[in-house]
Design a protein around this motif. Sequence first.
Motif, PDB file in Angstrom:
ATOM      1  N   ILE A 101      -2.442  -6.372  -5.377  1.00 40.97           N
ATOM      2  CA  ILE A 101      -2.640  -5.414  -4.296  1.00 40.97           C
ATOM      3  C   ILE A 101      -3.569  -6.038  -3.270  1.00 40.97           C
ATOM      4  O   ILE A 101      -4.291  -6.978  -3.583  1.00 40.97           O
ATOM      5  N   THR A 102      -3.540  -5.531  -2.034  1.00 43.80           N
ATOM      6  CA  THR A 102      -4.413  -6.105  -1.015  1.00 43.80           C
ATOM      7  C   THR A 102      -5.545  -5.134  -0.677  1.00 43.80           C
ATOM      8  O   THR A 102      -5.493  -3.957  -1.006  1.00 43.80           O
ATOM      9  N   GLU A 103      -6.532  -5.684   0.009  1.00 44.89           N
ATOM     10  CA  GLU A 103      -7.693  -4.874   0.369  1.00 44.89           C
ATOM     11  C   GLU A 103      -7.317  -3.694   1.248  1.00 44.89           C
ATOM     12  O   GLU A 103      -7.898  -2.620   1.132  1.00 44.89           O
ATOM     13  N   THR A 104      -6.349  -3.894   2.122  1.00 42.92           N
ATOM     14  CA  THR A 104      -5.930  -2.806   3.013  1.00 42.92           C
ATOM     15  C   THR A 104      -5.375  -1.637   2.208  1.00 42.92           C
ATOM     16  O   THR A 104      -5.607  -0.480   2.560  1.00 42.92           O
ATOM     17  N   ALA A 105      -4.664  -1.944   1.139  1.00 39.60           N
ATOM     18  CA  ALA A 105      -4.101  -0.894   0.296  1.00 39.60           C
ATOM     19  C   ALA A 105      -5.212  -0.053  -0.308  1.00 39.60           C
ATOM     20  O   ALA A 105      -5.104   1.165  -0.436  1.00 39.60           O
ATOM     21  N   VAL A 106      -6.305  -0.700  -0.648  1.00 44.70           N
ATOM     22  CA  VAL A 106      -7.420  -0.022  -1.292  1.00 44.70           C
ATOM     23  C   VAL A 106      -8.092   0.942  -0.325  1.00 44.70           C
ATOM     24  O   VAL A 106      -8.417   2.078  -0.647  1.00 44.70           O
ATOM     25  N   ILE A 107      -8.282   0.465   0.890  1.00 43.76           N
ATOM     26  CA  ILE A 107      -9.046   1.239   1.856  1.00 43.76           C
ATOM     27  C   ILE A 107      -8.234   2.397   2.432  1.00 43.76           C
ATOM     28  O   ILE A 107      -8.761   3.458   2.725  1.00 43.76           O
ATOM     29  N   SER A 108      -6.910   2.216   2.524  1.00 43.86           N
ATOM     30  CA  SER A 108      -6.108   3.229   3.205  1.00 43.86           C
ATOM     31  C   SER A 108      -5.997   4.567   2.460  1.00 43.86           C
ATOM     32  O   SER A 108      -5.914   5.597   3.088  1.00 43.86           O
ATOM     33  N   ASP A 137      -6.454   8.420  -4.484  1.00 43.05           N
ATOM     34  CA  ASP A 137      -5.126   8.379  -5.121  1.00 43.05           C
ATOM     35  C   ASP A 137      -4.824   6.987  -5.640  1.00 43.05           C
ATOM     36  O   ASP A 137      -4.329   6.799  -6.741  1.00 43.05           O
ATOM     37  N   MET A 138      -5.139   6.020  -4.799  1.00 39.51           N
ATOM     38  CA  MET A 138      -4.908   4.633  -5.123  1.00 39.51           C
ATOM     39  C   MET A 138      -5.619   4.243  -6.417  1.00 39.51           C
ATOM     40  O   MET A 138      -5.021   3.649  -7.309  1.00 39.51           O
ATOM     41  N   ILE A 139      -6.879   4.605  -6.510  1.00 38.97           N
ATOM     42  CA  ILE A 139      -7.660   4.206  -7.677  1.00 38.97           C
ATOM     43  C   ILE A 139      -7.135   4.885  -8.942  1.00 38.97           C
ATOM     44  O   ILE A 139      -7.002   4.248  -9.988  1.00 38.97           O
ATOM     45  N   SER A 140      -6.757   6.158  -8.843  1.00 38.51           N
ATOM     46  CA  SER A 140      -6.271   6.823 -10.062  1.00 38.51           C
ATOM     47  C   SER A 140      -4.908   6.270 -10.483  1.00 38.51           C
ATOM     48  O   SER A 140      -4.642   6.096 -11.670  1.00 38.51           O
ATOM     49  N   ARG A 141      -4.054   5.964  -9.510  1.00 37.34           N
ATOM     50  CA  ARG A 141      -2.743   5.391  -9.854  1.00 37.34           C
ATOM     51  C   ARG A 141      -2.901   3.984 -10.421  1.00 37.34           C
ATOM     52  O   ARG A 141      -2.203   3.587 -11.361  1.00 37.34           O
ATOM     53  N   LEU A 142      -3.811   3.252  -9.832  1.00 37.78           N
ATOM     54  CA  LEU A 142      -4.088   1.898 -10.312  1.00 37.78           C
ATOM     55  C   LEU A 142      -4.618   1.935 -11.750  1.00 37.78           C
ATOM     56  O   LEU A 142      -4.218   1.135 -12.596  1.00 37.78           O
ATOM     57  N   SER A 143      -5.494   2.891 -12.017  1.00 36.62           N
ATOM     58  CA  SER A 143      -6.047   3.023 -13.372  1.00 36.62           C
ATOM     59  C   SER A 143      -4.954   3.337 -14.381  1.00 36.62           C
ATOM     60  O   SER A 143      -4.975   2.842 -15.508  1.00 36.62           O
ATOM     61  N   ARG A 144      -3.999   4.193 -13.971  1.00 35.75           N
ATOM     62  CA  ARG A 144      -2.895   4.524 -14.878  1.00 35.75           C
ATOM     63  C   ARG A 144      -2.050   3.292 -15.181  1.00 35.75           C
ATOM     64  O   ARG A 144      -1.646   3.063 -16.319  1.00 35.75           O
ATOM     65  N   ILE A 145      -1.805   2.503 -14.152  1.00 32.11           N
ATOM     66  CA  ILE A 145      -1.012   1.280 -14.350  1.00 32.11           C
ATOM     67  C   ILE A 145      -1.752   0.338 -15.301  1.00 32.11           C
ATOM     68  O   ILE A 145      -1.182  -0.199 -16.242  1.00 32.11           O
ATOM     69  N   GLN A 169       5.236   5.068 -13.413  1.00 37.69           N
ATOM     70  CA  GLN A 169       6.460   5.256 -14.190  1.00 37.69           C
ATOM     71  C   GLN A 169       7.553   4.280 -13.753  1.00 37.69           C
ATOM     72  O   GLN A 169       8.292   3.745 -14.587  1.00 37.69           O
ATOM     73  N   THR A 170       7.640   4.025 -12.464  1.00 39.87           N
ATOM     74  CA  THR A 170       8.602   3.052 -11.941  1.00 39.87           C
ATOM     75  C   THR A 170       8.380   1.678 -12.579  1.00 39.87           C
ATOM     76  O   THR A 170       9.334   1.006 -12.993  1.00 39.87           O
ATOM     77  N   ILE A 171       7.104   1.301 -12.686  1.00 41.46           N
ATOM     78  CA  ILE A 171       6.766   0.007 -13.282  1.00 41.46           C
ATOM     79  C   ILE A 171       7.093  -0.005 -14.779  1.00 41.46           C
ATOM     80  O   ILE A 171       7.706  -0.947 -15.294  1.00 41.46           O
ATOM     81  N   ARG A 172       6.731   1.079 -15.465  1.00 44.18           N
ATOM     82  CA  ARG A 172       7.009   1.156 -16.914  1.00 44.18           C
ATOM     83  C   ARG A 172       8.498   1.107 -17.205  1.00 44.18           C
ATOM     84  O   ARG A 172       8.935   0.420 -18.136  1.00 44.18           O
ATOM     85  N   ASN A 173       9.266   1.824 -16.398  1.00 47.28           N
ATOM     86  CA  ASN A 173      10.724   1.815 -16.590  1.00 47.28           C
ATOM     87  C   ASN A 173      11.297   0.407 -16.427  1.00 47.28           C
ATOM     88  O   ASN A 173      12.189   0.001 -17.176  1.00 47.28           O
ATOM     89  N   ALA A 174      10.786  -0.311 -15.429  1.00 44.25           N
ATOM     90  CA  ALA A 174      11.274  -1.675 -15.193  1.00 44.25           C
ATOM     91  C   ALA A 174      10.933  -2.585 -16.371  1.00 44.25           C
ATOM     92  O   ALA A 174      11.747  -3.414 -16.795  1.00 44.25           O
ATOM     93  N   LEU A 175       9.719  -2.410 -16.916  1.00 44.05           N
ATOM     94  CA  LEU A 175       9.315  -3.216 -18.072  1.00 44.05           C
ATOM     95  C   LEU A 175      10.179  -2.880 -19.285  1.00 44.05           C
ATOM     96  O   LEU A 175      10.642  -3.774 -20.009  1.00 44.05           O
ATOM     97  N   SER A 205       0.843  -1.206   0.000  1.00 46.33           N
ATOM     98  CA  SER A 205       0.000   0.000   0.000  1.00 46.33           C
ATOM     99  C   SER A 205       0.877   1.254   0.000  1.00 46.33           C
ATOM    100  O   SER A 205       0.497   2.281  -0.563  1.00 46.33           O
ATOM    101  N   ILE A 206       2.047   1.154   0.606  1.00 50.37           N
ATOM    102  CA  ILE A 206       2.975   2.299   0.664  1.00 50.37           C
ATOM    103  C   ILE A 206       3.435   2.701  -0.749  1.00 50.37           C
ATOM    104  O   ILE A 206       3.670   3.877  -1.010  1.00 50.37           O
ATOM    105  N   ASP A 207       3.548   1.717  -1.638  1.00 57.24           N
ATOM    106  CA  ASP A 207       3.976   2.021  -3.014  1.00 57.24           C
ATOM    107  C   ASP A 207       3.028   3.013  -3.692  1.00 57.24           C
ATOM    108  O   ASP A 207       3.442   3.779  -4.556  1.00 57.24           O
ATOM    109  N   PHE A 208       1.759   2.987  -3.268  1.00 53.72           N
ATOM    110  CA  PHE A 208       0.763   3.854  -3.913  1.00 53.72           C
ATOM    111  C   PHE A 208       0.776   5.279  -3.367  1.00 53.72           C
ATOM    112  O   PHE A 208       0.059   6.137  -3.840  1.00 53.72           O
ATOM    113  N   ARG A 209       1.598   5.520  -2.355  1.00 52.05           N
ATOM    114  CA  ARG A 209       1.763   6.895  -1.886  1.00 52.05           C
ATOM    115  C   ARG A 209       2.646   7.683  -2.848  1.00 52.05           C
ATOM    116  O   ARG A 209       2.730   8.887  -2.783  1.00 52.05           O
TER     117      ARG A 209
END
Length: 289
Positions: A147-154, A158-166, A127-133, A117-121
């Motif tokens: 990802i886990t449920e706790t990451a979603v709720i915390s 922000d989480m949802i928009s970053r997830l959508s970009r990924i 971009q980190t993921i794209r660079n690695a790929l 969940s910290i990664d989504f902060r």
Amino acid sequence: HSKALGKGVWSVFEPDMNERYLRRQLLKGELSKAIEQGTLAVRYQPIVDADTGRVVACEALSRWQHPLHGNISPSEYIPLAEEMGIITKLTESVIRTAAHDCMRWPEHVTVSVNLSSIDFRREDICQTIRNALDAAGLPPERLVVEITETAVISNESDMISRLSRIRATGVGIALDDFGTGYSSLSYLHRLPLDRVKIDRSFVAGIETGDTPMALLHGITDLCHGLGLKITIEGVETADQLAIVRSSGKIDKVQGYLFGPALPAIAIAEMASRMPPDTGGQAGPLEMTA
Ligand code: C2E
Ligand code: MG
Ligand code: MG
Ligand code: MG
């Protein structure tokens, strides 16, 4: 230990609390070195197609073998890395290694990596993921992030928009350990998800009736009804596998029945055992089991 501080002076720590504290302090120092020097290993647990038994995916799991303290469990050091603010370094190095290794497997094999969940902060997580790929040359469609449920709720928005970009880059998104934690069902359809991984607690004891089959069927129907693909975790026996497969709604299975987390070369071998164009004919699940 507590009395050693001297007459009338008592430690505020219970002895075992003190030991836990010392171990954590020690491991924290060692962990940042291990991450810095890249000495954590990545192993891959096979994931099979529920119909054919073919290895079609795997999950990257990090492993820390300390020269003095032996194998340290991720459930011990991942929380430490999160506390120390170095988890995203670990995540990035796991993705880089996984992408590199995945390039050497048959093309039908995908690899999933656990995100914290910290990664989504971090705004730049996509971009980190794209660079690695890009560094490995791996098509985004061959990577899945878990990802886990706790990451979603915390940190929801922000989480949802970053997830959508990924997800927009082509990387798959799986909700891990589903059914544990908060299990708030109302958010499920709002998340940009491809897949749900149903927690192994729904499988443990299902063959003896200790865990009601209705629980597994209920959660499976729910996810299937929402159009999500389903992986079942923690399948350890052939009996469990037969029960899990009976609903016909599950497309992938993971668990010790098929193997623990293994070196990359083992995935290459397992995934080549059945060529993609033979479908299910070459090896029924019973052979794998
Ligand atoms: P997870 O993502 O749910 O990974 C599955 C865990 O279940 C793994 O434990 C795996 O070894 C174990 N497992 C697989 N099949 C079976 C089975 O049939 N029976 C039983 N009893 N267990 C099974 P592991 O490797 O100890 O990892 C524990 C957790 O630590 C993972 O749970 C994940 O949340 C976290 N983790 C591991 N590696 C990483 C990593 O690189 N990054 C992050 N952020 N978390 C990680
Ligand atoms: Mg996982
Ligand atoms: Mg899991
Ligand atoms: Mg788990």
